[in-house]
Scaffold this motif. Structure first.
Motif, mmCIF file in Angstrom:
data_model
loop_
_atom_site.group_PDB
_atom_site.id
_atom_site.type_symbol
_atom_site.label_atom_id
_atom_site.label_comp_id
_atom_site.label_asym_id
_atom_site.label_seq_id
_atom_site.Cartn_x
_atom_site.Cartn_y
_atom_site.Cartn_z
ATOM 1 N N HIS A 1 0.868 -1.185 0.000
ATOM 2 C CA HIS A 1 0.000 0.000 0.000
ATOM 3 C C HIS A 1 0.899 1.229 0.000
ATOM 4 N N SER A 2 0.816 2.039 -1.047
ATOM 5 C CA SER A 2 1.634 3.250 -1.119
ATOM 6 C C SER A 2 0.817 4.455 -0.675
ATOM 7 N N THR A 3 1.445 5.353 0.060
ATOM 8 C CA THR A 3 0.739 6.518 0.595
ATOM 9 C C THR A 3 1.730 7.604 0.998
ATOM 10 N N GLU A 4 1.258 8.825 0.961
ATOM 11 C CA GLU A 4 2.010 9.946 1.516
ATOM 12 C C GLU A 4 1.220 10.611 2.647
ATOM 13 N N LEU A 5 0.159 9.943 3.088
ATOM 14 C CA LEU A 5 -0.618 10.460 4.203
ATOM 15 C C LEU A 5 0.150 10.296 5.511
ATOM 16 N N LEU A 6 -0.032 11.229 6.397
ATOM 17 C CA LEU A 6 0.626 11.140 7.696
ATOM 18 C C LEU A 6 -0.070 10.126 8.594
ATOM 19 N N ASP A 7 -1.371 9.906 8.355
ATOM 20 C CA ASP A 7 -2.151 8.954 9.154
ATOM 21 C C ASP A 7 -2.840 7.955 8.230
ATOM 22 N N PRO A 8 -2.118 6.922 7.781
ATOM 23 C CA PRO A 8 -2.706 5.973 6.824
ATOM 24 C C PRO A 8 -3.546 4.876 7.465
ATOM 25 N N ALA A 9 -3.591 4.781 8.801
ATOM 26 C CA ALA A 9 -4.253 3.662 9.477
ATOM 27 C C ALA A 9 -5.680 3.406 8.993
ATOM 28 N N PRO A 10 -6.519 4.451 8.778
ATOM 29 C CA PRO A 10 -7.900 4.170 8.359
ATOM 30 C C PRO A 10 -8.007 3.462 7.012
ATOM 31 N N TYR A 11 -6.942 3.486 6.235
ATOM 32 C CA TYR A 11 -6.984 2.906 4.890
ATOM 33 C C TYR A 11 -6.239 1.566 4.808
ATOM 34 N N LEU A 12 -5.800 1.075 5.948
ATOM 35 C CA LEU A 12 -5.061 -0.187 5.973
ATOM 36 C C LEU A 12 -5.971 -1.324 6.423
ATOM 37 N N ARG A 13 -5.744 -2.512 5.872
ATOM 38 C CA ARG A 13 -6.520 -3.692 6.246
ATOM 39 C C ARG A 13 -5.728 -4.614 7.157
ATOM 40 N N GLY A 14 -4.428 -4.362 7.268
ATOM 41 C CA GLY A 14 -3.558 -5.212 8.071
ATOM 42 C C GLY A 14 -2.619 -6.021 7.207
ATOM 43 N N HIS A 15 -1.387 -6.171 7.686
ATOM 44 C CA HIS A 15 -0.357 -6.998 7.032
ATOM 45 C C HIS A 15 0.132 -6.434 5.697
ATOM 46 N N GLU A 16 0.081 -5.118 5.536
ATOM 47 C CA GLU A 16 0.630 -4.499 4.322
ATOM 48 C C GLU A 16 2.093 -4.114 4.528
ATOM 49 N N VAL A 17 2.771 -3.923 3.408
ATOM 50 C CA VAL A 17 4.008 -3.166 3.387
ATOM 51 C C VAL A 17 3.607 -1.756 2.961
ATOM 52 N N VAL A 18 3.740 -0.813 3.869
ATOM 53 C CA VAL A 18 3.325 0.561 3.585
ATOM 54 C C VAL A 18 4.500 1.295 2.943
ATOM 55 N N LEU A 19 4.328 1.696 1.697
ATOM 56 C CA LEU A 19 5.396 2.319 0.915
ATOM 57 C C LEU A 19 5.211 3.836 0.892
ATOM 58 N N THR A 20 6.292 4.552 1.129
ATOM 59 C CA THR A 20 6.214 6.015 1.122
ATOM 60 C C THR A 20 7.525 6.598 0.617
ATOM 61 N N ALA A 21 7.389 7.753 -0.059
ATOM 62 C CA ALA A 21 8.584 8.493 -0.475
ATOM 63 C C ALA A 21 8.980 9.514 0.574
ATOM 64 N N GLY A 22 8.158 9.675 1.624
ATOM 65 C CA GLY A 22 8.513 10.544 2.737
ATOM 66 C C GLY A 22 8.155 11.998 2.562
ATOM 67 N N SER A 23 7.244 12.342 1.637
ATOM 68 C CA SER A 23 6.940 13.754 1.404
ATOM 69 C C SER A 23 6.263 14.425 2.604
ATOM 70 N N SER A 24 5.612 13.635 3.454
ATOM 71 C CA SER A 24 4.955 14.211 4.637
ATOM 72 C C SER A 24 5.791 14.050 5.903
ATOM 73 N N LEU A 25 6.952 13.425 5.792
ATOM 74 C CA LEU A 25 7.769 13.143 6.978
ATOM 75 C C LEU A 25 8.880 14.187 7.096
#
Length: 350
Positions: A40-64
Motif C-alpha cells: 500500500h503506497s501513501t504519503e498520508l501522515l495517518d494511513p491507518a484508516p486505509y489499511l486492512r492489516g499486514h501491508e508493506v506501507v510504501l512512502t517516499a517521505g513527502s509528509s515526513l
C-alpha cells in the motif's frame, strides 16, 4: 480428512530475500517475522484508516518533514496492523530519516530502504504473482496430501506415489516420512522430496531426515512398500512432538514415557487422584517420605536391596514404607501390574 488450511504465510523476512527489490533493513529487526500479504503506497501522515492489516506501507517521505511527523506516521502504521514500512529514497530524501528509524525500532516495526529507481507498483505486481503461484502450489500439495492419507490407511497402494518419488529424485528403496505442522512446511526450494498437506499437517517423503523445523515427527526409513508404516509413525511422533516442542523419532515412540506422553490429562487424572495425591497428602501431614521412597524404588526396578542402600534404610524399614503405600493406594509395589500403575502416577505427579 482435510480442512481448508490457511495459505502459506509470507513475512517481512521473505520480502527482504527478493532479489529484484534490493531492499535493505534499516530498523525494526525484531519484527522480521511479521506477516505481509500486500503493498500500500501513501504519503498520508495517518494511513491507518486505509489499511486492512499486514501491508508493506510504501512512502517516499513527502509528509515526513520532522521528527514529530515520523513518530506519528510510524505509530499510525503500527496501529493499522501493517507488517512493515518501505521508504523509497531518491525522490524526497537521499536516506531514510533517522527519526523514522528510531521510532520503528522502538515499535518493533520493520523499516526497509527501497532503492531509487524501484517503482512501488512493482511490489503490488510481485504480491499478485506470488499469490497466484502459491495457490497453485498449495492445491498440488493438498492433492498429494490426500494421496498420502490414502496410502497410509490402505486405500491406495504405495506404488501410486512412484511418479512423484521419481520426479523428486528419491531412491524408492529408502524413504522416510516426516510430519510437521502445516505452518512449518518448507517452500518449493526447501522441500527436498515429495510434500503433501493434510489439514494442519504437512507430510514430507524424503530420503534424508528433514531438519528444517523444531517440531516434527519422523517415521522409520524403509522401501516404498513400507511407506504406510512410516507415515503412521510420523503422525504419531508429531503428536508427541507437539507436546514436547521437539523432534520425535519413531524409535522414541516405543518407550514408557512416550506412551504416557500421548495420553491426555483426563486419561491420566485417575492415577493422580487415586494414587499420587494420597501419597503426597500423607507426606505433608506426617512428614513422611513415601513419594521419594516409591520414586527411588521404581527407578531401581522394584529391587528392595538396592533401594534400601540408596535411601540408607534397613530393608525392613523400606518394606514398612512400601506396605504403607499399598494401604493408602490399594496397589502393591511388589506386584508388577500395580507397580506399573504406581509408576504412571509418579510420572504424572512430576
Amino acid at each position: 480428512m482435510t480442512s481448508d488450511p490457511a495459505m502459506p504465510r509470507l513475512t517481512v523476512r521473505h520480502l527482504l530475500e527478493v532479489p529484484r527489490f534490493r531492499l535493505r533493513l534499516v530498523a525494526g529487526a525484531a519484527g522480521l517475522d511479521r506477516p505481509i500479504r500486500s503493498a500500500h503506497s501513501t504519503e498520508l501522515l495517518d494511513p491507518a484508516p486505509y489499511l486492512r492489516g499486514h501491508e508493506v506501507v510504501l512512502t517516499a517521505g513527502s509528509s515526513l518533514r520532522d521528527a514529530d511527523a515520523c513518530a506519528a506516521f510510524a505509530a499510525s502504521v503500527k496501529a493499522g496492523r501493517a507488517g512493515a514500512i518501505g521508504y523509497g529514497v531518491g525522490d524526497v530524501t537521499e536516506a531514510v530519516p533517522e527519526a523514522l528509524r528510531r521510532h520503528c525500532d522502538r515499535l518493533g516495526l520493520p523499516l526497509v530502504e527501497v532503492p531509487a529507481g524501484i517503482p512501488f507498483l512493482g511490489f503490488t505486481e510481485w504480491f499478485a504473482e506470488r499469490l497466484a503461484s502459491t495457490r497453485e502450489e498449495w492445491d498440488e500439495r493438498e492433492e498429494i496430501g490426500r494421496l498420502l492419507y490414502e496410502i497410509q490407511h490402505g486405500l491406495a497402494p504405495p506404488e501410486t506415489l512412484c511418479a512423484q518419488v521419481e520426479e523428486a529424485g528419491l531412491d524408492p528403496a529408502l524413504l522416510v516420512a516426516v510430519a510437521m505442522p502445516a505452518a512449518d512446511a518448507p517452500d518449493a526450494a526447501g522441500a527436498s522430496g515429495v510434500l503433501g498437506l493434510d489439514g494442519d499437517v504437512a507430510l514430507l517423503i524424503t530420503g534424508d531426515e528433514y531438519a528444517g523445523t523444531d517440531v516434527a515427527g519422523i517415521g522409520s526409513p524403509g522401501p516404498l512398500a513400507d511407506l504406510p508404516r512410516s507415515l503412521a509413525e510420523a503422525r504419531a511422533a508429531l503428536d508427541a512432538a507437539r507436546r514436547t516442542g521437539d523432534v520425535v523419532h519413531a524409535a522414541g515412540l516405543a518407550t514408557f514415557r512416550a506412551l504416557l506422553g500421548r495420553l491426555d490429562r483426563e486419561q491420566l487424572a485417575p492415577f493422580a487422584d487415586q494414587i499420587a495425591r494420597p501419597l503426597a497428602d500423607y507426606d505433608d501431614m506426617h512428614g513422611g517420605r513415601l513419594v521419594e521412597t516409591l520414586r527411588v524404588f521404581l527407578d531401581r526396578g522394584g529391587a528392595v536391596g538396592p533401594t534400601a542402600r540408596a535411601l540408607s534404610l534397613h530393608p525392613s524399614t523400606l518394606r514398612h514404607r512400601l506396605s504403607r503405600v499399598q494401604a493408602l493406594t490399594g496397589r502393591d509395589p511388589l506386584d508388577f501390574e500395580d507397580r506399573a500403575a504406581l509408576a504412571i502416577a509418579i510420572w504424572t505427579a512430576r
